[in-house]
Motif scaffolding. Structure first.
Motif, PDB file in Angstrom:
ATOM      1  N   THR A   1     -16.022   5.746  13.752  1.00 29.87           N
ATOM      2  CA  THR A   1     -14.297   6.377  13.248  1.00 29.87           C
ATOM      3  C   THR A   1     -14.792   6.469  11.702  1.00 29.87           C
ATOM      4  O   THR A   1     -15.835   5.434  11.786  1.00 29.87           O
ATOM      5  CB  THR A   1     -12.990   6.024  13.445  1.00 29.87           C
ATOM      6  N   VAL A   2     -13.974   7.500  11.089  1.00 32.47           N
ATOM      7  CA  VAL A   2     -14.410   7.057   9.188  1.00 32.47           C
ATOM      8  C   VAL A   2     -12.941   7.363   9.221  1.00 32.47           C
ATOM      9  O   VAL A   2     -11.626   7.883   9.479  1.00 32.47           O
ATOM     10  CB  VAL A   2     -15.190   7.819   8.901  1.00 32.47           C
ATOM     11  N   THR A   3     -13.089   6.705   7.460  1.00 40.32           N
ATOM     12  CA  THR A   3     -11.686   7.096   6.645  1.00 40.32           C
ATOM     13  C   THR A   3     -11.974   7.475   5.727  1.00 40.32           C
ATOM     14  O   THR A   3     -12.454   7.632   5.030  1.00 40.32           O
ATOM     15  CB  THR A   3     -10.789   5.460   6.294  1.00 40.32           C
ATOM     16  N   ILE A   4     -11.058   8.815   5.302  1.00 47.42           N
ATOM     17  CA  ILE A   4     -11.422   9.992   4.147  1.00 47.42           C
ATOM     18  C   ILE A   4     -10.331   9.624   3.315  1.00 47.42           C
ATOM     19  O   ILE A   4      -8.940   8.710   3.519  1.00 47.42           O
ATOM     20  CB  ILE A   4     -11.280  11.254   4.975  1.00 47.42           C
ATOM     21  N   ASP A   5     -10.861   9.666   2.278  1.00 44.98           N
ATOM     22  CA  ASP A   5      -9.233   9.659   1.060  1.00 44.98           C
ATOM     23  C   ASP A   5      -8.009  10.760   0.811  1.00 44.98           C
ATOM     24  O   ASP A   5      -8.407  11.215   0.034  1.00 44.98           O
ATOM     25  CB  ASP A   5     -10.029   9.021  -0.393  1.00 44.98           C
ATOM     26  N   VAL A   6      -8.219  12.026   2.158  1.00 44.77           N
ATOM     27  CA  VAL A   6      -7.140  12.487   1.891  1.00 44.77           C
ATOM     28  C   VAL A   6      -5.999  12.373   2.599  1.00 44.77           C
ATOM     29  O   VAL A   6      -6.559  11.361   3.937  1.00 44.77           O
ATOM     30  CB  VAL A   6      -7.261  13.631   1.929  1.00 44.77           C
TER      31      VAL A   6
ATOM     32  N   VAL B   1      -3.435  10.120  10.468  1.00 44.68           N
ATOM     33  CA  VAL B   1      -2.538  10.665   9.333  1.00 44.68           C
ATOM     34  C   VAL B   1      -1.887   9.320   8.885  1.00 44.68           C
ATOM     35  O   VAL B   1      -0.537   8.784   9.210  1.00 44.68           O
ATOM     36  CB  VAL B   1      -2.353  11.802   9.445  1.00 44.68           C
ATOM     37  N   GLY B   2      -1.628   8.592   7.190  1.00 38.86           N
ATOM     38  CA  GLY B   2      -1.229   7.611   6.573  1.00 38.86           C
ATOM     39  C   GLY B   2      -1.165   8.617   5.065  1.00 38.86           C
ATOM     40  O   GLY B   2      -1.210   9.734   5.226  1.00 38.86           O
ATOM     41  N   PRO B   3      -0.395   8.043   4.144  1.00 33.20           N
ATOM     42  CA  PRO B   3      -0.018   8.745   3.113  1.00 33.20           C
ATOM     43  C   PRO B   3      -0.992   9.775   2.300  1.00 33.20           C
ATOM     44  O   PRO B   3      -1.008  11.005   2.028  1.00 33.20           O
ATOM     45  CB  PRO B   3       0.993   7.911   1.757  1.00 33.20           C
ATOM     46  N   ASP B   4      -1.938   8.683   2.268  1.00 29.50           N
ATOM     47  CA  ASP B   4      -3.464   8.886   1.393  1.00 29.50           C
ATOM     48  C   ASP B   4      -4.242   8.948   1.824  1.00 29.50           C
ATOM     49  O   ASP B   4      -5.521   8.990   1.295  1.00 29.50           O
ATOM     50  CB  ASP B   4      -3.502   8.312  -0.257  1.00 29.50           C
ATOM     51  N   THR B   5      -4.901   8.656   3.002  1.00 27.30           N
ATOM     52  CA  THR B   5      -5.486   8.599   4.318  1.00 27.30           C
ATOM     53  C   THR B   5      -5.794   9.012   5.419  1.00 27.30           C
ATOM     54  O   THR B   5      -4.657   9.102   5.946  1.00 27.30           O
ATOM     55  CB  THR B   5      -7.018   7.097   4.228  1.00 27.30           C
ATOM     56  N   ALA B   6      -6.601   9.320   6.648  1.00 27.58           N
ATOM     57  CA  ALA B   6      -6.790   9.459   7.185  1.00 27.58           C
ATOM     58  C   ALA B   6      -7.784   9.256   8.183  1.00 27.58           C
ATOM     59  O   ALA B   6      -9.003   8.680   7.986  1.00 27.58           O
ATOM     60  CB  ALA B   6      -6.281  11.116   6.901  1.00 27.58           C
ATOM     61  N   THR B   7      -7.546   8.953   9.628  1.00 29.91           N
ATOM     62  CA  THR B   7      -9.480   8.107  10.603  1.00 29.91           C
ATOM     63  C   THR B   7      -9.398   9.778  11.329  1.00 29.91           C
ATOM     64  O   THR B   7      -8.621  10.130  11.698  1.00 29.91           O
ATOM     65  CB  THR B   7      -8.482   7.389  11.126  1.00 29.91           C
TER      66      THR B   7
END
Length: 312
Positions: A134-139, A164-170
């Motif tokens: 997995t990777v984490t992205i900044d949206v 999905v988080g408020p400002d990041t996503a997996t």
């Protein structure tokens, strides 16, 4: 001028006037009444003074050089530091150029497939919840990102959004063992399901056990219902090995993905699916085969053999 009483009085008077002007100038600060005259004089005589000083004051230059010699080690050190900073900046510029190239390539893919994408940067590798790919992205949700959206880059399919988080996503990468995507073969339209195998090629089970597949054939995503988690037409990879058909209901092939999952940086989340299936239009042009030179060997009879024939 002769050294007389009048000349001495004149010199004392000039000195007194000079001190008076200096006092007025200091007390006046920026509003000094002589400031305008001083600026005018500097404008007129400054270039002349610089030229004359450099030409006729070698002693002053030498003194300045000696006075500054104690600082030269620091100056050299500063230059070395500046050079190192410049090299680091050039390295950063090279990286920025590489990222710009990635972005341009991804935008081209999105344009060809008519995907509406949200650009993102990979900011972490491997989620805390396990050893999955997995990777984490900044949206995140604040950017309109939702679970089960397709993620791609300029090379092809990267994966799908899982958390999905408020400002990041997996993003679960396409080479993860828990990842499965429906595929379609280029030209033949043979359908199958691709599964990740970590750092090994993707394993694809074709629904048609008698499908005619060869090394070098290419696959794209088949698409999902309501375009989630996968939109159609995203490049997946190239067939690298085909298992012999053994009478099974399916046929197994192995596919080298277009995307390098260990070099991810700029990616795009598909936030708007295409109105129609782009089919094979997003695939890059096929590489042209390299021509193999043909060598022709001509055998020439030796002189001794020729002479022998003449003698007979």
């Amino acid at each position: 001028m002769r050294d007389t009483r009048e000349s001495r009085l004149l010199l004392v008077l000039l000195i007194a006037i000079a001190f008076a002007l200096i006092t007025v100038d200091i007390r006046g600060g920026q509003d000094s009444p002589v400031d305008g005259a001083r600026q005018a004089a500097a404008t007129v005589f400054g270039p002349i003074e610089n030229g004359v000083a450099s030409a006729v004051d070698p002693v002053g230059n030498a003194i300045s050089a000696v006075r500054d010699s104690g600082e030269r080690h620091d100056r050299v050190a500063q230059l070395e530091h500046d050079n190192a900073a410049l090299k680091a900046k050039l390295g950063s510029d090279d990286r920025n150029r590489s990222r710009l190239k990635q972005l341009d390539k991804m935008i081209k893919v999105a344009g060809e497939g008519q995907y509406g994408i949200k650009g993102a940067e990979v900011i972490a590798i491997g989620a805390a919840q396990g050893f999955s790919w997995t990777v984490t992205i900044d949206v995140g949700a604040n950017d309109g990102i939702q679970r089960d959206m397709t993620v791609l880059n300029g090379d092809g399919l990267v994966g799908r959004v899982t958390t999905v988080g408020p400002d990041t996503a997996t993003v679960l990468l396409a080479n993860d063992p828990d990842f499965t995507v429906g595929t379609r073969m280029e030209s033949t339209d043979e359908l199958g399901f691709a599964s990740g195998q970590g750092d090994r090629p993707l394993r694809v089970e074709l629904l048609n056990a008698k499908a005619k597949i060869k090394k070098g054939d290419r696959l794209v995503t088949f698409g999902s219902q309501s375009d989630k988690p996968f939109v159609p037409g995203v490049p997946v990879g190239v067939v690298s090995r085909v298992d012999p058909s053994g009478g099974d209901l399916t046929r197994t092939i192995y596919v080298t993905p277009f995307v390098s999952f260990t070099k991810l940086d700029i990616v795009g989340v598909v936030v708007a699916a295409p109105k129609s299936d782009p089919r094979d239009t997003v695939l890059p042009p096929k590489p042209k085969p390299t021509p193999r030179p043909t060598v022709t060997v001509t055998v020439t009879p030796s002189a001794s053999a020729t002479d022998l024939g003449q003698q007979q």
